[in-house]
Design an enzyme around this catalytic site. Structure first.
Site, PDB file in Angstrom:
ATOM      1  N   GLU A 209       0.856  -1.189   0.000  1.00 40.85           N
ATOM      2  CA  GLU A 209       0.000   0.000   0.000  1.00 40.85           C
ATOM      3  C   GLU A 209       0.892   1.238   0.000  1.00 40.85           C
ATOM      4  OE1 GLU A 209      -3.633  -1.560   2.897  1.00 40.85           O
ATOM      5  OE2 GLU A 209      -2.026  -0.374   3.769  1.00 40.85           O
ATOM      6  N   HIS A 247      -5.995   1.875   6.244  1.00 42.64           N
ATOM      7  CA  HIS A 247      -5.113   1.484   7.338  1.00 42.64           C
ATOM      8  C   HIS A 247      -4.390   2.697   7.904  1.00 42.64           C
ATOM      9  CE1 HIS A 247      -4.735  -2.875   5.667  1.00 42.64           C
ATOM     10  NE2 HIS A 247      -5.675  -2.788   6.577  1.00 42.64           N
TER      11      HIS A 247
END
Length: 289
Positions: A209, A247
């Site tokens: 990510e 996140h």
């Protein structure tokens, strides 16, 4: 062969009698995972889901030989649960809990450095070795046995990658969800290294990510030490700078934290980078043939 968990792992559930612990322990047991008991302070001596409940992890280690734990303890107490497991001699500590305060994780991370254990997570889907052990919250039916290892910061993309690999007539050795928090126990590089050293794993899927430097570190390690093909994907290409994406650890800080920058570094290091998660399965089949 597999990494981290297999049919011989003796697994306990911390937060066993809570709603999350109960639900996922039931799924794990139904999958055939060797769950030997659980821990809920104050409820020791009882039975839950046909397994013994212990007051402490130490007791579970002494009485049923536990060597692996999965933690469903609420965020305020989860770091203590990690340290307790490490203290008791548990070798693999898989922490599902999301939202553990960063200050707590700093303490836990420092504390377990001197212990002989490996922490996976927190804020992760867990680890699965198909057909042997599901120590996590992933849908077990998606994963079939095979020769592709998966390392991912994203839970959902772990399942997506596995499904695509299986649809190509292939399967998974072990899938490791490392978690998306700023402080995690096992990095992308460390997880890739575990699979690189596994004889049965012939190809690795690495899903990252935006935010942080875990993927570039892993890519540079692969360039220097890799012996197997790696297929890579980075999520969050359209996330605006300075905005946390899903996140807590997925936030672009500097120029090298962007999806584009990470993909460029990965390509330079010989990783087969795909631009869409929909291409993962096809790319794996291509590099294996």
């Amino acid at each position: 062969m597999s990494v981290l968990v297999n049919k011989d792992s003796k697994i306990i559930v911390q937060g066993f009698t809570g709603s999350e612990g109960t639900f996922h322990a039931e799924q794990m047991i139904a999958y055939g995972t060797n769950v030997v008991g659980g821990v809920t302070p104050g409820k020791g001596g009882q039975e839950h889901l046909g397994k013994p409940v212990f007051n402490t992890v130490q007791e579970a280690v002494e009485k049923v030989g536990a060597d692996t734990t999965i933690i469903f303890v609420p965020p305020a107490f989860a770091a203590d649960a990690i340290m307790e497991a490490a203290d008791a001699g548990i070798k693999v500590i898989i922490t599902i809990t999301e939202g553990i305060p960063v200050a707590d994780m700093i303490k836990a991370f420092d504390y377990i450095k001197s212990k002989d254990c490996r922490l996976i997570g927190p804020n992760c889907p867990g680890v699965i070795t198909p057909g042997e052990a599901k120590v996590g919250i992933m849908p077990g039916f998606v994963f079939k046995e095979g020769e592709v290892g998966i390392v991912s910061k994203s839970g959902t993309l772990t399942y997506e990658a596995a499904d695509q690999v299986v649809r190509q007539g292939l399967g998974i050795t072990t899938a490791i969800g490392i978690g998306g928090d700023p402080i995690i126990g096992t990095t992308t590089k460390e997880a890739v290294e575990l699979l690189m050293n596994d004889d049965d794993t012939k190809c690795i899927v690495m899903i990252g990510e935006i935010g942080g430097q875990l993927e570039p570190e892993a890519a540079k390690w692969v360039k220097e030490n890799g012996t197997k093909p790696v297929v890579g994907f980075i999520a969050g290409e359209t996330a605006p700078k300075g905005r946390t994406m899903g996140h807590a650890g997925a936030i672009v800080g500097g120029a090298e934290d962007t999806a584009e920058a990470k993909k460029a570094i990965m390509k330079e290091c010989g990783i087969h980078v795909v631009d869409s998660p929909a291409e993962i399965g096809k790319k794996v089949k291509e590099v294996l043939s």
